[in-house]
Scaffold this motif. Structure first.
Motif, short mmCIF file in Angstrom:
data_model
loop_
_atom_site.label_atom_id
_atom_site.label_comp_id
_atom_site.label_asym_id
_atom_site.label_seq_id
_atom_site.Cartn_x
_atom_site.Cartn_y
_atom_site.Cartn_z
N ALA A 144 0.63 -1.41 -0.29
CA ALA A 144 0.08 -0.51 -0.14
C ALA A 144 0.41 1.58 -0.17
O ALA A 144 1.98 1.22 0.78
CB ALA A 144 -1.32 -0.08 0.99
N VAL A 145 0.29 1.81 -1.16
CA VAL A 145 1.05 3.39 -0.97
C VAL A 145 -0.04 4.66 -0.37
O VAL A 145 -0.75 4.28 -0.57
CB VAL A 145 1.45 3.82 -2.35
N VAL A 146 0.30 4.99 1.31
CA VAL A 146 -0.41 5.69 1.94
C VAL A 146 -0.25 7.52 2.94
O VAL A 146 0.98 7.76 2.17
CB VAL A 146 -0.27 4.51 3.72
N THR A 147 -1.34 8.01 2.60
CA THR A 147 -1.08 9.30 2.69
C THR A 147 -2.00 9.26 4.10
O THR A 147 -3.06 8.55 4.87
CB THR A 147 -1.25 10.42 2.20
N LEU A 148 -2.30 10.17 5.14
CA LEU A 148 -2.94 10.56 6.17
C LEU A 148 -3.07 12.05 6.71
O LEU A 148 -2.26 13.25 6.24
CB LEU A 148 -3.05 10.09 7.44
N GLY A 149 -4.12 12.68 6.76
CA GLY A 149 -4.62 13.78 7.18
C GLY A 149 -5.65 13.88 7.60
O GLY A 149 -6.61 13.14 6.97
N ALA A 150 -6.16 15.46 7.53
CA ALA A 150 -7.54 16.09 8.10
C ALA A 150 -8.14 16.29 6.55
O ALA A 150 -9.29 16.68 6.25
CB ALA A 150 -7.78 16.29 8.97
N PHE A 151 -7.17 16.84 6.09
CA PHE A 151 -7.93 17.62 4.57
C PHE A 151 -9.00 18.17 4.58
O PHE A 151 -9.31 18.21 3.43
CB PHE A 151 -8.05 16.10 3.19
N ASP A 152 -8.86 19.01 5.03
CA ASP A 152 -9.76 20.08 5.26
C ASP A 152 -9.53 21.17 4.19
O ASP A 152 -8.83 21.65 4.10
CB ASP A 152 -10.12 20.89 7.02
N ILE A 208 -2.48 13.70 -2.44
CA ILE A 208 -3.45 12.37 -2.77
C ILE A 208 -2.75 12.31 -4.30
O ILE A 208 -2.72 10.91 -4.55
CB ILE A 208 -4.56 12.14 -2.60
N ARG A 209 -2.78 13.31 -5.01
CA ARG A 209 -2.06 12.25 -6.76
C ARG A 209 -0.85 11.63 -6.73
O ARG A 209 -0.87 11.25 -7.39
CB ARG A 209 -2.22 13.91 -7.79
N ARG A 210 -0.11 12.04 -6.03
CA ARG A 210 0.90 11.84 -5.85
C ARG A 210 1.52 10.12 -5.12
O ARG A 210 1.49 8.77 -5.62
CB ARG A 210 2.47 12.41 -4.95
N THR A 211 -0.02 9.77 -4.28
CA THR A 211 0.12 8.79 -3.58
C THR A 211 -0.55 7.80 -4.54
O THR A 211 -0.22 6.89 -4.63
CB THR A 211 -1.44 8.55 -2.57
N VAL A 218 -4.03 4.50 -0.78
CA VAL A 218 -5.02 4.25 1.00
C VAL A 218 -4.66 5.89 0.56
O VAL A 218 -3.62 5.89 1.60
CB VAL A 218 -4.46 3.12 1.57
N VAL A 219 -5.61 6.77 1.57
CA VAL A 219 -5.79 7.70 1.89
C VAL A 219 -6.13 7.35 3.57
O VAL A 219 -7.51 6.56 3.89
CB VAL A 219 -6.83 8.67 1.92
N ILE A 220 -6.03 7.98 4.69
CA ILE A 220 -5.97 7.39 5.91
C ILE A 220 -6.85 8.99 6.44
O ILE A 220 -5.62 9.47 6.95
CB ILE A 220 -5.59 7.13 7.40
N LEU A 221 -8.00 9.48 6.77
CA LEU A 221 -8.85 10.49 6.86
C LEU A 221 -9.21 10.86 8.27
O LEU A 221 -10.27 10.30 8.51
CB LEU A 221 -10.08 10.65 6.02
#
Length: 414
Positions: free
Chosen positions: A25-33, A43-46, A58-61
């Motif tokens: 998995a390629v993962v990123t995370l944050g609130a992304f408000d 996210i595009r890079r992910t 995978v995005v962890i929101l």
């Protein structure tokens, strides 16, 4: 896009799902408000790296926003907000962020209910779970990202951990935008006094003038592409500058309710939003923009749109814990939309949900058709600030001004 809702236990532990053992998995995370251009770049890079390596993106929101949870706890003796407490400072609902992530091609989103117990875990513990449970091969972060207890897991510390363990790689994305901006500390919404789109007060200022302004307003330096900057711009009527960072018009959503119908009596009937509004409401004033009809509200929306916190809490208890989202919001694909002159005002009534005074959002749709939108969920999008809220000498003067507002709206939405 597959969405999984996760609620940490009382110790902050999360039962992370297991993906295909043969795929990483390629993962990123944050609130992304706000899902601004910086978020989009991350996210595009992910997604790009996942496709290159045949991995899952995978995005962890985190929801609610970590800043809201910690801010609430600081003001309420360490207690956490409940589903009944609405984060009025959130730029976008979780639903809207998910819609944008699907458009960017994300495979999986893990919506984690952010709690103080979860926040107390060290970044090393957290990253160990991501590599062990999710099979994370690459972590994608923005330049200023930080995670874990006390936000100790900044980019430098995580890069050292990745190099030392060799278990995962760190990919850092330039998400700052065009330099830094100065934002007053603890700023409050302030309605512009002049007609027309407000300008940057520091545009054309000398270094000495910028220093003096920053000292007077106790301003702090912040990257241009940031949720805080967007919030500051919207709080001062600078819609076009905010939209430039967001990459699309800022919008709010709610259900149309019956208002006082004063506009109808002078030939300007409006669609009034109820008190439960998703998204950050700009400062009081009259705006040009769009009204988008999303169709009749669901049974839940009929009681007012659910806050993002309520959505997360209710859906996190689904037996399967996951939902397939072939289309997060099909209604937004081909919506009915009209140019609209939008009025925002503040009532003296205090809202226990938000801790702020209630806001009134009214949209006059520019169309020859009669619109019956009561009970419909709508999206109100902003393209420019027209004027402050002022009192007129009589109905004739008000009608003349509204006609001018309509013509300016037509120009800005052409």
């Amino acid at each position: 896009m597959e969405i999984t809702y996760l609620t940490p236990d009382e110790h902050g532990e999360v039962e992370w799902p297991s993906f295909d053992n043969d795929r990483k998995a390629v993962v990123t995370l944050g609130a992304f408000d706000g899902m601004h251009r910086g978020h989009q770049a991350v996210i595009r890079r992910t997604v790009e790296l996942a496709r290159q390596h045949g991995a899952f993106s995978v995005v962890i929101l985190f929801n609610p926003r970590p800043a809201f949870v910690h801010g609430w706890a600081a003001k309420h003796d360490g207690t956490e907000p409940t589903a009944a407490n609405v984060d009025a400072e959130a730029l976008t609902s979780a639903h809207e962020r998910l819609r944008r992530m699907e458009q960017l091609g994300v495979d999986h989103v893990l919506v984690v209910r952010y709690t103080l117990a979860f926040a107390s875990k060290s970044y090393i513990f957290f990253l160990g779970r991501l590599t062990g449970k999710l099979g994370m091969r690459t972590l994608v972060l923005g330049q200023d990202a930080a995670m874990g207890k006390g936000r100790e897991g900044d980019v430098a510390h995580i890069a050292n951990l990745a190099a030392a363990t060799g278990v995962f790689e760190l990919d850092v994305v330039d998400d700052r935008g065009p330099g830094e901006v100065r934002i007053p500390r603890d700023f409050k919404p302030e309605m512009p006094e002049q007609w027309g789109e407000p300008h940057d007060p520091l545009a054309g200022a000398t270094k000495a003038e910028r220093r003096a302004w920053s000292k007077k307003h106790q301003a702090r330096a912040m990257r241009a592409w940031s949720s805080t900057n967007v919030r500051y711009l919207l709080a001062h009527g600078r819609i076009q500058d905010a939209n430039a960072i967001l990459g699309e018009p800022h919008g709010i959503e709610g259900v149309v309710v019956h208002g006082e119908e004063r506009g109808r009596t002078i030939g300007f009937p409006t669609a009034n939003l109820g008190t439960d509004v998703e998204g950050y409401i700009p400062v009081d004033g009259v705006y040009a923009g769009w009204l988008v009809d999303l169709g009749p509200a669901s049974a839940q929306d009929g009681q007012g749109s659910m806050s993002s916190e309520v959505q997360s809490e209710s859906q996190s208890n689904m037996p399967a814990g996951r939902e397939e989202s072939a289309d997060c919001d099909a209604a937004l694909r081909k919506p009915l939309r009209w140019p609209a002159a939008i009025s925002i005002g503040t009532k003296p009534t205090f809202s226990e949900k938000t801790g702020l005074h209630e806001r009134v959002v009214e949209s006059y749709c520019i169309t020859d058709d009669w619109l019956e939108l009561y009970g419909h969920k709508v999206r109100v999008e902003f393209t420019g600030f027209l004027r402050p809220q002022v009192k007129f000498d009589g109905p004739d003067a008000l009608v003349d001004e509204l006609k001018r507002n309509v013509e300016e709206t037509k120009r800005l939405t052409a």
